[in-house]
Design a protein around this motif. Structure first.
Motif, short mmCIF file in Angstrom:
data_model
loop_
_atom_site.label_atom_id
_atom_site.label_comp_id
_atom_site.label_asym_id
_atom_site.label_seq_id
_atom_site.Cartn_x
_atom_site.Cartn_y
_atom_site.Cartn_z
N TYR A 234 1.04 -1.22 0.08
CA TYR A 234 0.12 -0.06 -0.04
C TYR A 234 0.88 1.20 -0.09
CZ TYR A 234 -3.73 -3.54 1.93
OH TYR A 234 -4.12 -4.60 1.95
N PRO A 235 0.69 2.18 -1.12
CA PRO A 235 1.03 3.43 -0.90
C PRO A 235 0.98 4.03 0.62
CG PRO A 235 -0.15 3.25 -2.84
CD PRO A 235 -0.36 2.18 -2.47
N ILE A 236 1.41 4.59 1.09
CA ILE A 236 0.80 5.65 1.77
C ILE A 236 2.08 7.32 2.15
CG2 ILE A 236 -0.24 3.79 3.85
CD1 ILE A 236 2.74 4.43 4.72
N LYS A 237 1.52 8.28 2.21
CA LYS A 237 2.13 8.98 2.34
C LYS A 237 2.05 10.04 3.60
CE LYS A 237 2.54 13.72 -0.30
NZ LYS A 237 2.47 14.37 -1.91
N GLY A 254 10.32 0.65 3.21
CA GLY A 254 9.45 0.10 2.53
C GLY A 254 9.83 0.21 1.00
N LYS A 255 9.15 -0.18 0.12
CA LYS A 255 9.76 0.09 -1.04
C LYS A 255 9.22 1.27 -1.39
CE LYS A 255 7.09 -3.12 -3.37
NZ LYS A 255 6.91 -4.20 -4.42
N ASN A 256 10.14 1.46 -2.77
CA ASN A 256 10.00 3.25 -3.59
C ASN A 256 9.86 4.10 -2.62
OD1 ASN A 256 9.65 1.42 -5.97
ND2 ASN A 256 7.76 0.79 -5.98
N GLN A 257 10.26 4.32 -1.67
CA GLN A 257 10.95 5.01 -0.85
C GLN A 257 10.85 6.84 -0.91
OE1 GLN A 257 11.62 4.02 3.69
NE2 GLN A 257 12.88 5.89 3.72
N THR A 258 10.28 7.64 -0.89
CA THR A 258 11.27 8.71 -1.31
C THR A 258 10.66 10.28 -0.02
OG1 THR A 258 9.08 9.73 -1.77
CG2 THR A 258 11.12 8.93 -3.90
N GLU A 272 5.97 2.29 0.22
CA GLU A 272 4.93 1.39 -0.24
C GLU A 272 5.47 0.23 1.25
OE1 GLU A 272 4.48 -0.03 -4.14
OE2 GLU A 272 5.49 1.41 -5.27
N MET A 273 3.61 -0.28 2.21
CA MET A 273 5.09 -0.77 2.96
C MET A 273 3.28 -2.34 2.94
SD MET A 273 5.67 1.80 6.67
CE MET A 273 5.25 0.10 7.11
N GLN A 274 3.79 -3.82 3.11
CA GLN A 274 2.77 -3.94 3.79
C GLN A 274 2.00 -4.45 5.21
OE1 GLN A 274 5.71 -7.28 2.47
NE2 GLN A 274 4.45 -7.77 0.99
N LEU A 293 -1.53 11.82 4.88
CA LEU A 293 -1.68 12.98 4.02
C LEU A 293 -2.38 12.08 3.22
CD1 LEU A 293 1.48 15.07 3.07
CD2 LEU A 293 -0.34 15.55 4.54
N GLU A 294 -1.52 10.44 2.69
CA GLU A 294 -2.75 9.70 2.28
C GLU A 294 -2.26 7.84 2.55
OE1 GLU A 294 -1.22 10.12 -2.08
OE2 GLU A 294 -1.39 12.39 -2.03
N PRO A 295 -3.25 7.20 2.48
CA PRO A 295 -4.74 7.51 2.05
C PRO A 295 -5.72 7.65 2.12
CG PRO A 295 -3.65 5.51 1.81
CD PRO A 295 -3.22 5.77 2.45
N GLN A 296 -6.72 7.36 1.74
CA GLN A 296 -7.87 8.12 3.34
C GLN A 296 -8.22 6.88 3.98
OE1 GLN A 296 -9.10 11.38 2.57
NE2 GLN A 296 -10.25 11.12 4.11
#
Length: 317
Positions: A234-237, A254-258, A272-274, A293-296
């Motif tokens: 799940y992508p989170i912000k 997690g993955k694709n971290q910025t 992105e985390m599980q 901030l995201e997701p809802q």
């Protein structure tokens, strides 16, 4: 001949004899006896141990226990070696402690101690509530079963606290989040699954053999972020403030971290985390210095968990 060449030749002579006088060495090397102590120093700088025998029948004797030059370590290097040794001994995921202790004994005996002993504090945060010996026993049984291609019979407790008997064809042991896991084919479902060693209640290697399927690919289940088949990603912000604005830059979650720096007290973490429950706990761990901030769905899940906690504490006040 050069000084280096004569030093090497002197080493060969010393190795071939039990004791050699300075005059004999000078004659064999065709050099002045005054040069022999210099060659000795050269060899000692390289790490060889040469004993000086005093008296009329004295001379030099090579310590032949050291066929190779000893390692010359700086004090900082010695301290780093000792601290890493203490750290590995303190961990419950390091299985070669006996071998390491023997090896370190040989190394420490061959080098002078540092000028001041290291003041080492090893804090293993949240260690497993299980004796090291039991973890090692389980690791040993599973490791042997993997090597012998033998099926394991075990009692395993799932996360919902249900214990079941099952058979397992173990493929790989690995470490994840400071705990040991085994990846293998579950005999009941036929699926390749992850099992945590400290949730195994009983464990025995059977005489039943197994074959790893041709279609099995370890990279389908494990990567640098852990367990790939452990649920959806799940992508989170998150917006982090205060101390966590800096701390968020120091770890990969997690993955694709910025990580985006807004100012010195504000950081935007995207990753992105599980596992939704784990993600909610992760967010709550930042306390009041985190805003989703995201997701809802994560906003609602965090708010629901906070309300539940409030109800528990309000009922006890």
């Amino acid at each position: 001949m050069s000084k280096t060449s004569l030093s090497i030749l002197m080493l060969q002579i010393l190795y071939s004899r039990s004791r050699v006088s300075i005059s004999e060495l000078a004659e064999l090397l065709d050099t002045n006896p005054r040069n022999i102590p210099e060659y000795k120093k050269e060899l000692e700088r390289a790490g060889y141990y040469i004993e000086t025998i005093p008296g009329r029948y004295g001379g030099y004797r090579l310590d032949k226990r050291h066929l190779f030059p000893s390692v010359k370590l700086e004090d900082s290097e010695k301290n780093a070696l000792l601290e890493s040794y203490d750290y590995l001994l303190s961990r419950n995921d390091f299985m070669a402690k006996k071998e390491l202790s023997k090896t370190m004994g040989k190394i420490i005996a061959s080098i002078p101690p540092p000028d001041s002993p290291p003041n080492t504090l090893v804090a293993n945060r949240f260690p497993l509530a299980m004796p090291q010996e039991e973890i090692e026993r389980r690791y040993g049984v599973i490791s042997a079963s993997i090597a012998n291609k033998r099926v394991i019979e075990m009692e395993y407790t799932s996360l919902d606290n249900n214990t079941t008997k099952r058979k397992l064809s173990p493929y790989k042991l690995y470490m994840y989040n400071n705990a040991w896991f085994v990846l293998g084919q579950d005999g009941k479902s036929g699926e390749v699954r992850y099992f945590k060693l400290n949730r195994i209640k009983s464990l025995v290697e059977t005489s039943e053999r197994f074959r790893v399927p041709i279609t099995y690919n370890e990279h389908d289940y494990l990567d640098e972020y852990g367990m790939k088949q452990n649920g959806e990603w799940y992508p989170i912000k998150l917006k982090l403030t205060g101390n966590y604005a800096l701390l968020a830059k120091e770890r990969i979650y997690g993955k694709n971290q910025t990580v985006e720096t807004v100012d010195k007290n504000t950081t935007i973490l995207s990753v992105e985390m599980q596992n939704k429950d784990d993600i909610v706990s992760f967010v709550l761990g930042f306390r009041d210095q985190c805003e989703v901030l995201e997701p809802q769905w994560l906003k609602h899940a965090v708010l629901e968990k906070i309300n539940t906690i409030l109800e528990i504490y309000n009922s006890t006040v």
